[in-house]
Write a protein that holds these residues in place. Structure first.
Motif, mmCIF file in Angstrom:
data_model
loop_
_atom_site.group_PDB
_atom_site.id
_atom_site.type_symbol
_atom_site.label_atom_id
_atom_site.label_comp_id
_atom_site.label_asym_id
_atom_site.label_seq_id
_atom_site.Cartn_x
_atom_site.Cartn_y
_atom_site.Cartn_z
ATOM 1 N N TRP A 60 -4.140 0.766 -2.363
ATOM 2 C CA TRP A 60 -3.572 -0.576 -2.258
ATOM 3 C C TRP A 60 -2.636 -0.797 -3.438
ATOM 4 C CZ3 TRP A 60 -4.167 -2.576 2.277
ATOM 5 C CH2 TRP A 60 -5.331 -2.329 3.006
ATOM 6 N N GLY A 109 0.837 -1.195 0.000
ATOM 7 C CA GLY A 109 0.000 0.000 0.000
ATOM 8 C C GLY A 109 0.872 1.244 0.000
ATOM 9 N N LYS A 116 -8.193 -4.227 -1.598
ATOM 10 C CA LYS A 116 -7.090 -4.841 -0.870
ATOM 11 C C LYS A 116 -6.748 -6.169 -1.561
ATOM 12 C CE LYS A 116 -7.978 -6.659 3.259
ATOM 13 N NZ LYS A 116 -7.562 -8.034 3.183
#
Ligand code: AMP
Length: 576
Positions: A504, A434, A491
């Motif tokens: 992400w 991230g 994610k």
């Protein structure tokens, strides 16, 4: 086999996060696949067309795909672009537009695995004039015949978005379950071949007996043996007694394969780098005496002005960008061999280190400044070893690699048979998952990153640290450019994180990170349960893939040692 069967499994895999459910899904698919199609099914499942070591790409970027989607569905390029803005995933764009297709196709030819695979392979081989147009035509024809779900996975495969690397543990267990063979044998076969599609096929054809038959082959990379870390020379002597101490060079790990006048150069990620190192190809032909051989070693770059080793990343970057011939003149490289896996038709991996080393010295004709056998001593004398360590450091190298004199070459294994001795701060290799936008001076670029390590038990990525120090301004800019194309909408499925970064990032790029201390239950909420004090960026590990990053188990062990050193009792020591 129908392609729809494969994509249904891929869709279910995306929706579940349970390791066991995934293994069940894949193993059932493999068990139902006709044997002659297994290789293709495994490759497509992994989002590949070729085994990784062939280093071939389909060679289609997002722009061409958008064009193919537009043609197959009758929507305009602008409409495709607009939908992409809201969805952020071309696979989903294709899925939706195929569903709403304006040019209603009455008769859709149903797609088979064979058809999809052969078209993608054909597309990857098209080159020369007009090749882009031809590629678009082939892909749009595939999409015309696709169901919405098939379109989604064709697009993701073509764009290389399914390749996540980390699914390997899962694939090992699935092959084991599907064909009733032990997971250890599956893993061993993979380490010997670097190709799960081949391993699955062999397991399907002949079970354990067939897997045991798999041997090393020139032209097919072998997973290299790896080293554990040691804290001190004292620890090495305690573990190994009298051992070999080799210079630890800081470059990239390279496996050279030779068959008559042909050379292959593989990295430790089993990628084929032959075309990037024409100079090493020539030096290998000059220095490796047998007709057939596999040599393991480190490739380093020497700064022509100082004569000292320089960061290898720079060499890789320049060779990717500029004329390779020119770069090889400006930044000469040297190879230092430290092992031999195969020579003159005989596999050497089961021989003890000392015998392999003797063979190595016999079969390599050393060429000063080009091709060497790594320098070493054999000793159990702390003072002598320390002197040799200082000698290594004075030459600008990283430290020493201690090797057990009787140890075989343990393909793909990291055990206490090879131990690295590096002075200075500890480092971890962590994958970027991230990024956070910078503020103030760093506005407009990513100012810090979220990093993760791999949990060997669950095969998940768990976060370990945020990182915002150690970068130069230029590096921050370059990294931002690099990471832009890896931004993900959600994610990543293999990541467990509590901290939410601004974006992400697809887990692909590995950072080497130096730190002062590992902390247990730090203030920052990391799913690994550990954190780092004063983390600093050292460099990108171009040579490491996400499967090779530091593991939670390693971090646990480092933490235990760190606490022991402090003299306290480690909270982990009683449980480990
Ligand atoms: P690390 O990358 O820190 O895990 O350290 C292990 C790496 O050190 C190997 O994968 C090699 O690339 C490199 N290396 C440098 N010199 C040697 C040597 N003499 N023997 C084995 N590996 C070496």
């Amino acid at each position: 086999m129908e392609y729809s069967k494969l994509v249904e499994v891929q869709e279910k895999l995306e929706k579940t996060s349970s390791y066991l459910d995934k293994v069940e899904l894949i193993s059932r698919l493999l068990a139902e696949t006709p044997k002659e199609e297994i290789r293709k099914v495994v490759l497509l499942l992994l989002g590949e067309i070729f085994p990784p070591y062939e280093s071939k790409e389909i060679g289609i970027g997002p722009q061409l795909i958008k064009e193919a989607i537009a043609r197959a569905t009758g929507y305009s390029r602008r409409e495709v672009d607009e939908l992409m803005l809201s969805k952020g995933d071309l696979g989903e764009v294709a899925e939706e537009l195929v569903k709403k297709k304006r040019q209603v196709t009455l008769f859709r030819e149903s797609l088979s695995v064979e058809k999809v695979y052969s078209v993608l392979r054909k597309v990857s081989e098209i080159s020369g004039e007009g090749s882009q147009e031809k590629k678009i035509l082939w892909i749009s024809e595939l999409l015309t015949n696709s169901s919405p779900l098939e379109a989604k996975y064709i697009v993701r495969t073509v764009l290389g978005e399914l390749r996540l690397g980390i699914a390997e543990g899962r694939l090992r267990d699935s092959i084991s379950k599907a064909f009733h063979v032990s997971p250890e044998l599956v893993e061993r076969a993979y380490m010997f071949t670097g190709d799960y599609s081949l391993v699955a096929e062999r397991a399907a054809l002949g079970g354990e007996a067939e897997l045991k038959n798999i041997r090393i082959e020139v032209g097919r990379p072998v997973s290299p043996m790896l080293a554990q870390r040691a804290d001190s020379i004292d620890e090495v002597i305690r573990r190994l007694g009298k051992a070999a101490f080799e210079i630890k060079l800081d470059g990239i790990r390279i496996q050279i394969h030779k068959k008559k006048d042909r050379i292959w150069i593989f990295t430790r990620k089993l990628e084929n780098y032959t075309s990037m190192f024409p100079d090493l190809v020539k030096d290998s032909l000059d220095s490796i005496k047998p007709d057939k051989a596999i040599i393991d070693g480190e490739l380093v770059a020497i700064n022509p002005e100082t004569g000292k080793p320089m960061p290898f990343q720079e060499v890789l970057r320049r060779r990717r960008k500029y004329n390779i011939e020119e770069v090889s003149r400006e930044l000469p490289i040297q190879f230092h061999a430290f092992d031999v896996l195969y020579s003159e038709g005989v596999e050497k991996i089961d021989l003890p280190y000392e015998e392999r080393r003797k063979t190595l010295e016999e079969i390599i004709e050393q060429k000063e400044g080009k091709f060497h056998v790594v320098e070493r001593i054999i000793s159990d004398d702390e003072k002598e070893i320390k002197d040799f360590l200082n000698y290594s450091l004075s030459l600008g190298h990283e430290g020493l690699l201690a090797k057990d004199l009787n140890s075989p070459y343990r393909v793909g294994k990291r055990e206490f048979l090879w131990l690295k001795v590096k002075p200075g701060g500890d480092t971890l290799d962590l994958v970027v998952v991230g990024a956070f936008y910078g503020k103030g001076k760093r506005a407009g670029v990513f100012g810090s990153y979220l990093l993760a390590a791999r949990d060997e038990e669950s095969d998940k990525l768990l976060t370990v640290s945020k990182l915002g120090s150690g970068f130069t301004d230029d590096e921050l800019k370059e990294l931002t450019e690099k990471f832009k194309s890896l931004v993900m909408k959600r994610k990543p499925g293999i990541l467990e994180a509590e901290i939410e970064p601004h974006v992400w990032i697809e887990p692909k790029i590995v950072f080497e990170v130096m730190f002062e201390e590992i902390q247990k239950s730090p203030e920052e909420k990391h799913t690994s349960g550990f954190g780092l004090r004063f983390p600093r960026f050292v460099r990108i590990r171009e040579d490491k893939g996400v499967e090779e990053i530091s593991t939670i188990q390693e971090i646990e062990e480092m933490y235990r040692k760190q606490e022991e050193k402090k003299g306290g009792v480690s909270p982990l020591s009683s449980s480990s």
